[in-house]
Design a protein around this motif. Structure first.
Motif, PDB file in Angstrom:
ATOM      1  N   UNK A   1       0.839  -1.200   0.000  1.00 44.38           N
ATOM      2  CA  UNK A   1       0.000   0.000   0.000  1.00 44.38           C
ATOM      3  C   UNK A   1       0.877   1.255   0.000  1.00 44.38           C
ATOM      4  N   UNK A   2       1.895   1.227   0.820  1.00 41.83           N
ATOM      5  CA  UNK A   2       2.789   2.389   0.922  1.00 41.83           C
ATOM      6  C   UNK A   2       3.486   2.658  -0.417  1.00 41.83           C
ATOM      7  N   UNK A   3       3.944   1.588  -1.056  1.00 39.27           N
ATOM      8  CA  UNK A   3       4.630   1.761  -2.349  1.00 39.27           C
ATOM      9  C   UNK A   3       3.673   2.340  -3.380  1.00 39.27           C
ATOM     10  N   UNK A   4       2.432   1.843  -3.373  1.00 40.46           N
ATOM     11  CA  UNK A   4       1.447   2.336  -4.345  1.00 40.46           C
ATOM     12  C   UNK A   4       1.137   3.814  -4.087  1.00 40.46           C
ATOM     13  N   UNK A   5       0.990   4.171  -2.818  1.00 41.36           N
ATOM     14  CA  UNK A   5       0.644   5.564  -2.508  1.00 41.36           C
ATOM     15  C   UNK A   5       1.819   6.505  -2.781  1.00 41.36           C
ATOM     16  N   UNK A   6       3.029   6.020  -2.569  1.00 39.28           N
ATOM     17  CA  UNK A   6       4.208   6.840  -2.904  1.00 39.28           C
ATOM     18  C   UNK A   6       4.277   7.063  -4.411  1.00 39.28           C
ATOM     19  N   UNK A   7       3.935   6.016  -5.142  1.00 35.22           N
ATOM     20  CA  UNK A   7       3.944   6.116  -6.603  1.00 35.22           C
ATOM     21  C   UNK A   7       2.902   7.142  -7.067  1.00 35.22           C
ATOM     22  N   UNK A   8       1.703   7.044  -6.494  1.00 40.75           N
ATOM     23  CA  UNK A   8       0.648   8.012  -6.853  1.00 40.75           C
ATOM     24  C   UNK A   8       1.078   9.429  -6.472  1.00 40.75           C
ATOM     25  N   UNK A   9       1.738   9.535  -5.352  1.00 39.53           N
ATOM     26  CA  UNK A   9       2.186  10.854  -4.881  1.00 39.53           C
ATOM     27  C   UNK A   9       3.187  11.485  -5.850  1.00 39.53           C
ATOM     28  N   UNK A  10       4.027  10.632  -6.436  1.00 38.36           N
ATOM     29  CA  UNK A  10       5.053  11.158  -7.340  1.00 38.36           C
ATOM     30  C   UNK A  10       4.414  11.784  -8.585  1.00 38.36           C
ATOM     31  N   UNK A  11       3.169  11.398  -8.862  1.00 44.47           N
ATOM     32  CA  UNK A  11       2.491  11.955 -10.047  1.00 44.47           C
ATOM     33  C   UNK A  11       1.675  13.209  -9.702  1.00 44.47           C
ATOM     34  N   UNK A  12       1.654  13.583  -8.434  1.00 47.56           N
ATOM     35  CA  UNK A  12       0.935  14.814  -8.056  1.00 47.56           C
ATOM     36  C   UNK A  12       1.696  16.029  -8.584  1.00 47.56           C
ATOM     37  N   UNK A  13       0.959  17.068  -8.894  1.00 54.30           N
ATOM     38  CA  UNK A  13       1.621  18.300  -9.339  1.00 54.30           C
ATOM     39  C   UNK A  13       2.496  18.842  -8.215  1.00 54.30           C
ATOM     40  N   UNK A  14       1.944  18.802  -7.027  1.00 56.55           N
ATOM     41  CA  UNK A  14       2.741  19.223  -5.868  1.00 56.55           C
ATOM     42  C   UNK A  14       2.787  18.051  -4.889  1.00 56.55           C
ATOM     43  N   UNK A  15       3.793  17.201  -5.033  1.00 57.74           N
ATOM     44  CA  UNK A  15       3.836  15.993  -4.193  1.00 57.74           C
ATOM     45  C   UNK A  15       3.875  16.330  -2.698  1.00 57.74           C
ATOM     46  N   UNK A  16       3.228  15.448  -1.911  1.00 52.82           N
ATOM     47  CA  UNK A  16       3.269  15.578  -0.460  1.00 52.82           C
ATOM     48  C   UNK A  16       4.642  15.113   0.028  1.00 52.82           C
ATOM     49  N   UNK A  17       4.957  15.433   1.277  1.00 51.35           N
ATOM     50  CA  UNK A  17       6.182  14.876   1.865  1.00 51.35           C
ATOM     51  C   UNK A  17       5.962  13.369   2.107  1.00 51.35           C
ATOM     52  N   UNK A  18       7.069  12.649   2.209  1.00 51.03           N
ATOM     53  CA  UNK A  18       6.962  11.205   2.468  1.00 51.03           C
ATOM     54  C   UNK A  18       6.231  10.962   3.787  1.00 51.03           C
ATOM     55  N   UNK A  19       6.453  11.841   4.757  1.00 50.76           N
ATOM     56  CA  UNK A  19       5.809  11.712   6.074  1.00 50.76           C
ATOM     57  C   UNK A  19       4.290  11.855   5.935  1.00 50.76           C
ATOM     58  N   UNK A  20       3.865  12.805   5.098  1.00 45.87           N
ATOM     59  CA  UNK A  20       2.424  13.024   4.909  1.00 45.87           C
ATOM     60  C   UNK A  20       1.791  11.837   4.197  1.00 45.87           C
ATOM     61  N   UNK A  21       2.523  11.271   3.244  1.00 44.64           N
ATOM     62  CA  UNK A  21       1.992  10.089   2.539  1.00 44.64           C
ATOM     63  C   UNK A  21       1.861   8.934   3.528  1.00 44.64           C
ATOM     64  N   UNK A  22       2.848   8.803   4.395  1.00 46.69           N
ATOM     65  CA  UNK A  22       2.810   7.714   5.368  1.00 46.69           C
ATOM     66  C   UNK A  22       1.620   7.872   6.327  1.00 46.69           C
TER      67      UNK A  22
END
Ligand code: SF4
Length: 408
Positions: free
Chosen positions: A161-182
């Motif tokens: 789940x974490x890997x998938x959400x990090x991947x989705x985050x990388x496609x955001x125009x303004x990516x969240x911090x890794x901490x926020x994704x976690x």
């Protein structure tokens, strides 16, 4: 006037945890439940039953035990039996990681003797294996009509789940911090697994959620988010809070903010015990958080000043300590004999600066004279000055006055 007191409690589904006639309600407007966890080897049934009893007598309303091996699972019914024989009806919660699906299916008597299961979806394997293991545990919980806590944890978050959400985050125009994704992943994991449990046949009012992290600000953010996105009851706890004052302060700081906002249906204070330390400390701290915030009452509270240069003798400290211990010792009997006694306030003050004032505000109070004077301490009852105690037996005489007051 400025409003005082916590916000209205967040509406949640009520979950009932049962053993025999004992039913502990978590959520649904019930008072915030205090729970704790043993640190004995569950395969040692005698040691575990003794510690469960100690925690229950200290006021733990649910007690969780580790069920990590076949030896441990085999002993759970024996632990339950010993507790029942001792008249300790506290419901037991089984804490499962990695092999819970196997243990619950191989040891049906263990599955039956527990009143609730804690499931961590982050460490049940990956892919289809993980889904199957989760489904197996939920089906057993539904079959035995046991509620579950889906407890996700910062330290064992679902990697896929974490890997998938990090991947989705990388496609955001303004990516969240890794901490926020976690933080987001913790909440998504808890809620999505709860929904899946419901699809698998577990009733929605048999699910409690937790999302534990070890940093105060992260915990507050995660639970605020969780509370805004679902109505499952929330089990609050700062995981790996630490030892001594650090663990107590960090847990209190995090939980007090959430409880003040109406978030939290049951709490556990995860303190690392000092070597040889008393496990019941975590129960006392949990109770004191709830009572000092005005959310529940467990034992009469002692207001004591910190002492200063005016209290260089030890009379004041000894008196405050002995009264606090005395009140706590009396509670198992007092709470059945004198309903409401737990809301009583007792003041033990060191000198005349604030002593008479605080003592008058309390139900019963004593104000010592300060340093350099012959111990001579006026006692205040319901705001009125009554007797003045003198000499070497002030502590025992004040205890007798408190007991007499409680009886009246
Ligand atoms: Fe010091 Fe008296 Fe205040 Fe206690 S009440 S802290 S003894 S000044």
């Amino acid at each position: 006037p400025v409003s005082v007191g916590p916000a209205a409690r967040r509406p949640t589904r009520g979950v009932t945890v049962r053993w025999g006639d004992k039913a502990v309600r978590v959520g649904g407007g019930a008072p915030v439940v205090v729970q704790s966890m043993t640190n004995t080897d569950t395969a040692d049934a005698v040691a575990t039953a003794i510690q469960v009893k100690e925690l229950a007598l200290a006021g733990s309303e649910l007690v969780r035990i580790t069920v990590n091996t076949p030896e441990a699972a085999r002993e759970v019914p024996a632990i339950r039996e010993q507790l029942d024989r001792m008249g300790v009806s506290v419901p037991l919660v089984g804490d499962f990681h990695y092999n819970g699906h196997k243990l619950l299916s191989q040891f049906p008597e263990c599955a039956q003797a527990l009143s609730k299961y804690r499931i961590n979806p982050g460490n049940m394997g990956g892919g289809k294996k993980r889904d199957d293991n989760f489904a197996q545990m939920i089906e057993i919980a539904a079959r035995y009509q046991k509620p579950v806590r889906i407890g996700v944890n910062w330290g064992s978050l679902d990697h896929e789940l974490m890997a998938r959400m990090m991947d989705e985050n990388s496609r955001r125009t303004q990516p969240w911090t890794a901490q926020a994704v976690m933080r987001d992943a913790l909440v998504v994991s808890a809620i999505s697994n709860a929904r899946r449990a419901e699809q698998l046949g577990l009733p929605g009012d048999a699910i409690v959620l937790s999302c534990k992290v070890s940093h105060v600000q992260d915990l507050i953010a995660v639970y605020r988010d969780l509370a805004s996105r679902c109505d499952y009851p929330a089990h609050l706890g700062l995981t790996e809070a630490g030892m001594g004052s650090k663990g107590i302060v960090a847990s209190t700081a995090a939980l007090a903010v959430l409880l003040q906002e109406g978030i939290g249906d049951t709490i556990r204070i995860s303190l690392t015990p000092e070597p040889g330390g008393d496990r019941t400390r975590e129960v006392v701290v949990a109770q004191e958080i709830l009572q000092t915030m005005g959310l529940r009452a467990f034992t009469p509270m002692v207001v004591a000043c910190p002492g200063c240069g005016r209290t260089s003798s030890t009379v004041f400290q000894e008196l405050a300590d002995s009264i606090q211990s005395y009140l706590r010792r009396q509670m198992p009997v007092w709470k059945t004999r004198y309903p409401g006694v737990e809301t009583m306030n007792v003041a033990v003050m060191g000198c005349v600066v604030n002593g008479p004032g605080e003592s008058r505000h309390a139900d019963i109070g004593i104000s010592l004279p300060g340093t350099g004077e012959v111990p001579s301490a006026p006692v205040y009852i319901d705001g009125e000055r009554t007797v003045t105690l003198k000499g070497d037996h002030i502590a025992s005489e004040f205890q007798a006055i408190v007991e007499n007051y409680v009886e009246r």
